[in-house]
Design a protein around this motif. Sequence first.
Motif, PDB file in Angstrom:
ATOM      1  N   TYR A  30       3.920 -35.138  47.884  1.00  0.00           N
ATOM      2  CA  TYR A  30       2.570 -35.397  47.405  1.00  0.00           C
ATOM      3  C   TYR A  30       1.568 -34.406  48.012  1.00  0.00           C
ATOM      4  CZ  TYR A  30      -2.000 -37.685  47.726  1.00  0.00           C
ATOM      5  OH  TYR A  30      -3.330 -37.951  47.730  1.00  0.00           O
ATOM      6  N   TYR A  31       1.739 -34.099  49.325  1.00  0.00           N
ATOM      7  CA  TYR A  31       0.833 -33.157  49.980  1.00  0.00           C
ATOM      8  C   TYR A  31       1.009 -31.754  49.413  1.00  0.00           C
ATOM      9  CZ  TYR A  31      -0.358 -36.776  53.287  1.00  0.00           C
ATOM     10  OH  TYR A  31      -0.832 -37.924  53.839  1.00  0.00           O
ATOM     11  N   ARG A  33       1.828 -31.126  46.418  1.00  0.00           N
ATOM     12  CA  ARG A  33       1.189 -31.113  45.100  1.00  0.00           C
ATOM     13  C   ARG A  33      -0.317 -30.910  45.223  1.00  0.00           C
ATOM     14  NH1 ARG A  33       1.081 -32.137  39.732  1.00  0.00           N
ATOM     15  NH2 ARG A  33      -0.931 -32.986  39.112  1.00  0.00           N
ATOM     16  N   VAL A  34      -0.948 -31.697  46.118  1.00  0.00           N
ATOM     17  CA  VAL A  34      -2.395 -31.571  46.262  1.00  0.00           C
ATOM     18  C   VAL A  34      -2.764 -30.162  46.728  1.00  0.00           C
ATOM     19  CG1 VAL A  34      -4.423 -32.419  47.491  1.00  0.00           C
ATOM     20  CG2 VAL A  34      -2.702 -34.035  46.681  1.00  0.00           C
ATOM     21  N   LEU A  37      -2.515 -27.741  43.929  1.00  0.00           N
ATOM     22  CA  LEU A  37      -3.667 -27.870  43.036  1.00  0.00           C
ATOM     23  C   LEU A  37      -4.883 -27.166  43.634  1.00  0.00           C
ATOM     24  CD1 LEU A  37      -3.374 -31.583  41.838  1.00  0.00           C
ATOM     25  CD2 LEU A  37      -2.956 -29.514  40.521  1.00  0.00           C
ATOM     26  N   LEU A 271     -11.131 -34.342  48.145  1.00  0.00           N
ATOM     27  CA  LEU A 271     -12.024 -35.490  48.377  1.00  0.00           C
ATOM     28  C   LEU A 271     -11.723 -36.684  47.465  1.00  0.00           C
ATOM     29  CD1 LEU A 271     -15.559 -34.124  49.292  1.00  0.00           C
ATOM     30  CD2 LEU A 271     -13.984 -35.430  50.686  1.00  0.00           C
ATOM     31  N   PRO A 272     -11.537 -36.469  46.136  1.00  0.00           N
ATOM     32  CA  PRO A 272     -11.222 -37.641  45.301  1.00  0.00           C
ATOM     33  C   PRO A 272      -9.948 -38.353  45.759  1.00  0.00           C
ATOM     34  CG  PRO A 272     -11.797 -35.780  43.924  1.00  0.00           C
ATOM     35  CD  PRO A 272     -11.684 -35.257  45.320  1.00  0.00           C
ATOM     36  N   GLN A 273      -9.020 -37.609  46.360  1.00  0.00           N
ATOM     37  CA  GLN A 273      -7.801 -38.231  46.874  1.00  0.00           C
ATOM     38  C   GLN A 273      -8.083 -39.009  48.159  1.00  0.00           C
ATOM     39  OE1 GLN A 273      -4.708 -38.208  45.483  1.00  0.00           O
ATOM     40  NE2 GLN A 273      -5.593 -37.179  43.723  1.00  0.00           N
ATOM     41  N   LEU A 274      -8.902 -38.416  49.038  1.00  0.00           N
ATOM     42  CA  LEU A 274      -9.213 -39.073  50.322  1.00  0.00           C
ATOM     43  C   LEU A 274     -10.083 -40.302  50.128  1.00  0.00           C
ATOM     44  CD1 LEU A 274      -9.998 -35.959  52.539  1.00  0.00           C
ATOM     45  CD2 LEU A 274      -8.103 -37.547  52.824  1.00  0.00           C
ATOM     46  N   LEU A 275     -10.995 -40.228  49.157  1.00  0.00           N
ATOM     47  CA  LEU A 275     -12.004 -41.279  49.019  1.00  0.00           C
ATOM     48  C   LEU A 275     -11.500 -42.502  48.252  1.00  0.00           C
ATOM     49  CD1 LEU A 275     -15.155 -39.106  48.279  1.00  0.00           C
ATOM     50  CD2 LEU A 275     -14.453 -40.116  50.433  1.00  0.00           C
ATOM     51  N   THR A 276     -10.244 -42.473  47.773  1.00  0.00           N
ATOM     52  CA  THR A 276      -9.761 -43.619  46.993  1.00  0.00           C
ATOM     53  C   THR A 276      -9.806 -44.909  47.800  1.00  0.00           C
ATOM     54  OG1 THR A 276      -7.537 -43.027  47.633  1.00  0.00           O
ATOM     55  CG2 THR A 276      -8.236 -42.378  45.440  1.00  0.00           C
ATOM     56  N   VAL A 277      -9.760 -44.828  49.136  1.00  0.00           N
ATOM     57  CA  VAL A 277      -9.773 -46.055  49.947  1.00  0.00           C
ATOM     58  C   VAL A 277     -11.093 -46.792  49.804  1.00  0.00           C
ATOM     59  CG1 VAL A 277      -8.070 -45.371  51.641  1.00  0.00           C
ATOM     60  CG2 VAL A 277     -10.435 -44.694  51.960  1.00  0.00           C
ATOM     61  N   PHE A 278     -12.130 -46.115  49.330  1.00  0.00           N
ATOM     62  CA  PHE A 278     -13.418 -46.792  49.177  1.00  0.00           C
ATOM     63  C   PHE A 278     -13.574 -47.429  47.801  1.00  0.00           C
ATOM     64  CE2 PHE A 278     -14.118 -43.580  52.429  1.00  0.00           C
ATOM     65  CZ  PHE A 278     -14.571 -44.384  53.447  1.00  0.00           C
ATOM     66  N   GLN A 283     -17.057 -42.658  43.845  1.00  0.00           N
ATOM     67  CA  GLN A 283     -17.900 -41.652  43.182  1.00  0.00           C
ATOM     68  C   GLN A 283     -19.195 -41.445  43.943  1.00  0.00           C
ATOM     69  OE1 GLN A 283     -16.908 -40.133  40.316  1.00  0.00           O
ATOM     70  NE2 GLN A 283     -15.029 -41.295  40.142  1.00  0.00           N
ATOM     71  N   ILE A 289     -21.499 -36.786  49.809  1.00  0.00           N
ATOM     72  CA  ILE A 289     -20.973 -35.701  50.649  1.00  0.00           C
ATOM     73  C   ILE A 289     -21.432 -34.351  50.099  1.00  0.00           C
ATOM     74  CG2 ILE A 289     -18.858 -34.515  51.359  1.00  0.00           C
ATOM     75  CD1 ILE A 289     -17.560 -37.270  51.605  1.00  0.00           C
TER      76      ILE A 289
END
Lengths: 314, 389
Positions: A30-31, A33-34, A37, A271-278, A283, A289
């Motif tokens: 997964y890492y 892949r990111v 990208l 960031l969209p990957q990191l912020l999914t926990v929120f 958004q 940020i």
Amino acid sequence: MRGIFSKRRMTLLVLVALVAVLPLVFPSGYYYRVAALVWISALAAVGLNILMGYAGQVSLGHAGFFGVGAYAVAIGPARLGLASWICILLGAAASGGIAWLVGRPILRLKGHYLAIGTLGFGVLIALVLTSEAKWTGGPDGTSVARLAVANMRISGPTAWYWISGFVLVFGAWLALNLEDSPAGRALRALHDSEIAAALGGIDVARHKLWAFVLAAVYASIAGSELALFDGFITPDTAGFLHSIELVAMVVLGGMGSVLGSVVGAALLTTLPQLLTVFVEYEQALLGLIIMLAMIFLRLGIVPGVQRMLARSAS
Amino acid sequence: MTKPFRGVMLLTIAVACMALAMAVSNALAQDIKIGASLSVTGPASFLGAPEDKTLHLYVDKINAEGGVLGKKLQLVIYDDGGDPNKARTFATRLVEEDKVVVVVGGTTTGATLAMAPIFEDAQIPFVSLAGAVEIIDPVRKYVFKTPHTDRMACEKIFEDLKARGLTKIGMISGTDAFGKSMHEQCLKVVGNYGITVLADESYGAQDSDMTPQLTNIKNAAGLQAVVNPGFGQGPAIVTRNYKQLGITVPLYESHGVASKSYIDLAGPAAEAVRLPAAALLVADQLPDGDPQKPVVVAYKRAYEKATGQPVSTFGGHAYDGLFIVIEAIRRAGTADPKRIRDEIERTTGFIGTGGIVNMSPSDHLGLNLSAFRMLEIKNGDWTMVTATH
């Protein structure tokens, strides 16, 4: 600045080190892949930076070229029986050709008019990709044959991590060389003042056009990489939102800085990957940020931090 | 501290918060993990948001009732915003980071097709909530779906046309993904019903007037009915223009307009329009003996009570997907992905909001035409067409 540690060499060194060392800390595919990208988006951003950062021209339709590259590797192998790698080159040539043709009239526009002109061009490409369903598969997208070299199928995040990393380093090297060449200096001169540049004997129209063509080729190759990597592509890739994302990468990272484009691409991809926990605040936080970065680092992240470091050193 | 440093510090704090939240989520690893990548935001959010709410609603409910196989369910939902590239990244993440045992959803066809190879490679069962027939035809071993296909909607319409003895039709289709795909499927099966298409027109998704296309159709000699594959506001405009032009032959809409907003937009012009739709839309009108009635009424009540919003068939697809998966886990007696896949494929007689599902190795949808009800709009409300003559 001209020694071993010139800005150009330092930037390349940092990039090579990043590409080489990051896999040591990656726990899973997964890492990879990111990160792949990030390298792919960064390539498009580095190209767009030539146009925006060096020459000071806006393009709000750049994802159109990204789409041309992506659909070249989708359509070529499936409909015309061409090898994927040839299609990458054909896509890049087509993008460059289209950029040259539309760039001539469009780059005569200035400011907002140029922005609207490029925007219209990007929308047109997305429209064609959506409606020519016989060739492109229409709005639901189309699958893309895998890249094959000497009968070996290249797929998977690890392989594409190395390919995209290598292509990015190569692309960055070219862009950095351009920055320090007479052509690069001419671009920066016309960025500051087109009249002054013309008086200095610079062919303003020609230089702008070549910056546009070069940026289109970068985006096209990035688009081909993404299509081959994902194995599936939809017209959204060429859409307006993606164009804005590319511009945001360049501006956020710092206009005129190659490393900045890479940092901008890295932030907007991870960031969209990191912020999914929120969850539902994702958004809002992403926006916050970006806003904070633009308020406190007005030149963009990389030039902003560089200036800060220089100031604290003196 | 200089101003730029404050920005950097804020970023650092944000990153630290994320790390903490990730550590907490890893601590719950004993549960059965169900993954999803839905288009909760973005242009497809009218599909993805009810799916998201439905999954949360029922997973909480099941956990409150003691979970499945004595374990709690844990839901991992990501928002792909309708972007297939993002969906694929989230699919990789669900497989490699979250290690989910089964996935429910894929909101859009594009996102589903982008994700499918990841789950095929990882051998994780994947129940998509998207429409197109390409998802299950040809059959992929690990990929299933719950919504009816557009081909079935065409067949339902043609069946009804045939029963009414109408064989010469005009078609007017949207050029968006939905309209295009359904138009194509309709043309594929129209021959099976002995129906001929006299006029075939199209319109853009944002068009505000379809009178020219409808005039062409109106002028086709011997026209007996018109079919409008479309989605969103387009069909409402078609319906209004249709009445304005005084076309009197029956008008058929698709399941894509099966929501109250279509009737509101089209107004009195929608009178006598027919369309195929899932039983959920007429939950309260179903006869008491209907096997689907208890399921759709219960889902409608639960959803409307929890969210305060009217129920939609899209959330119903997520309900069906979730319960097909949960029943498969119960039958398998384990949370092993391969065993779950085998049991999903053995689903028989499952009563969902979309119909009665009977899967097989060659059919990963498991619905037949009886899943669709033919509805007619009367006095501004849906009514079921009972006698098709």
